[in-house]
Scaffold this motif. Structure first.
Motif, short mmCIF file in Angstrom:
data_model
loop_
_atom_site.label_atom_id
_atom_site.label_comp_id
_atom_site.label_asym_id
_atom_site.label_seq_id
_atom_site.Cartn_x
_atom_site.Cartn_y
_atom_site.Cartn_z
N GLY A 21 11.47 -4.00 11.86
CA GLY A 21 10.95 -2.65 11.99
C GLY A 21 9.44 -2.56 12.01
N PRO A 22 8.94 -1.34 12.16
CA PRO A 22 7.50 -1.12 12.20
C PRO A 22 6.89 -1.13 10.80
CG PRO A 22 8.63 0.97 12.31
CD PRO A 22 9.70 -0.09 12.34
N VAL A 23 5.59 -1.22 10.75
CA VAL A 23 4.86 -0.92 9.52
C VAL A 23 4.89 0.60 9.40
CG1 VAL A 23 2.62 -0.95 8.37
CG2 VAL A 23 3.36 -2.93 9.69
N ALA A 80 13.85 0.63 10.13
CA ALA A 80 13.73 -0.55 9.25
C ALA A 80 14.64 -1.68 9.72
CB ALA A 80 14.07 -0.16 7.81
N ARG A 81 15.72 -1.33 10.41
CA ARG A 81 16.64 -2.34 10.97
C ARG A 81 16.22 -2.77 12.37
NH1 ARG A 81 20.27 1.66 8.97
NH2 ARG A 81 20.71 2.31 11.12
N GLY A 82 15.13 -2.20 12.86
CA GLY A 82 14.68 -2.52 14.21
C GLY A 82 15.40 -1.73 15.28
N VAL A 125 8.51 2.73 3.11
CA VAL A 125 7.06 2.88 3.28
C VAL A 125 6.33 1.60 2.89
CG1 VAL A 125 5.03 4.14 2.43
CG2 VAL A 125 7.14 5.38 2.96
N ASP A 126 5.43 1.15 3.78
CA ASP A 126 4.62 -0.04 3.53
C ASP A 126 3.23 0.31 3.02
OD1 ASP A 126 6.49 -2.06 4.65
OD2 ASP A 126 6.20 -0.86 6.46
N VAL A 127 2.67 1.41 3.51
CA VAL A 127 1.35 1.86 3.11
C VAL A 127 1.47 3.34 2.75
CG1 VAL A 127 -1.04 2.26 3.85
CG2 VAL A 127 0.18 0.21 4.62
N LEU A 128 1.07 3.67 1.54
CA LEU A 128 1.18 5.04 1.06
C LEU A 128 -0.21 5.61 0.81
CD1 LEU A 128 2.78 7.47 0.07
CD2 LEU A 128 3.05 6.29 -2.14
N VAL A 129 -0.48 6.75 1.46
CA VAL A 129 -1.76 7.42 1.34
C VAL A 129 -1.51 8.83 0.79
CG1 VAL A 129 -3.82 8.24 2.57
CG2 VAL A 129 -2.65 6.14 3.32
N TRP A 130 -2.25 9.19 -0.23
CA TRP A 130 -2.20 10.54 -0.78
C TRP A 130 -3.50 11.25 -0.42
CZ3 TRP A 130 1.10 13.92 -2.66
CH2 TRP A 130 0.60 15.04 -3.34
N VAL A 131 -3.39 12.43 0.18
CA VAL A 131 -4.55 13.22 0.56
C VAL A 131 -4.58 14.45 -0.34
CG1 VAL A 131 -5.74 14.42 2.43
CG2 VAL A 131 -4.31 12.42 2.93
N GLU A 132 -5.74 14.70 -0.95
CA GLU A 132 -5.81 15.84 -1.86
C GLU A 132 -7.08 16.64 -1.66
OE1 GLU A 132 -5.35 14.01 -5.68
OE2 GLU A 132 -7.50 13.81 -5.96
#
Length: 180
Positions: A21-23, A80-82, A125-132
């Motif tokens: 799967g993708p990032v 995630a399974r492609g 999720v591979d990269v988690l970003v929180w915007v506040e």
């Protein structure tokens, strides 16, 4: 280095050739925090990226969780399974679901919206970003974007955001916190 460049650096560190799967980059935050703008910048600068907005999946003003769960099951799990995923977008004006849309497997999926880092999406999720941003700033941005129509829904929507955050403290586990 601006926030988009920081996200892209995290994506490059997260890439692996061992899975189909993708990032998946989740850009989460409360309403009006600046998630969409950051997601657009990342998607524009990152070759092979596709931006998917959770706003297309929410099931109306009371359907934050339902939309997030639908994306986790119908898009993130297959990717995630492609495999291609599918999303039934919600027509906010008609108040109903639209026809399924295919979501092909991209190199990078940027999932943007309230709940992108919540418990239903977290396993993918591979990269988690929180915007506040401070609530008065967020409220002003939403009013500028959507007019006064949003005001009658603010508290109901904020309560749903709080419920998701009570299940998973996204800011505490985020790879990057961006203050706007």
């Amino acid at each position: 280095m601006d926030a988009a460049d920081q996200v892209i650096a995290l994506v490059r560190d997260a890439r692996t050739d061992t899975r189909p799967g993708p990032v998946v980059v989740a850009i989460d935050g409360r309403s009006g925090a600046g998630k969409t703008e950051l997601a657009r910048a990342v998607g524009h600068r990152l070759p092979g990226a596709r931006v998917l907005s959770l706003e297309d999946a929410y099931r109306g003003w009371s359907g934050l969780r339902a939309g997030v769960e639908a994306v986790a099951a119908g898009v993130l799990a297959p990717l995630a399974r492609g495999e291609a995923g599918a999303l039934r977008p919600y027509d906010w004006h008609a108040g109903r679901l639209g026809e399924p849309l295919a979501v092909p497997v991209p190199e990078v999926l940027v999932l943007e919206g309230c709940g992108a880092g919540s418990a239903p999406c977290a396993p993918y999720v591979d990269v988690l970003v929180w915007v506040e941003a401070p609530e008065p700033v967020r409220h002003a941005r939403v009013r500028d974007r959507d007019g006064d129509y949003w005001a009658e829904h603010w508290q109901r929507w904020a309560h749903q955001e709080e419920e998701l955050l009570a299940e998973r403290d996204v800011p505490a586990v985020a790879d990057l916190v961006v203050r706007t």
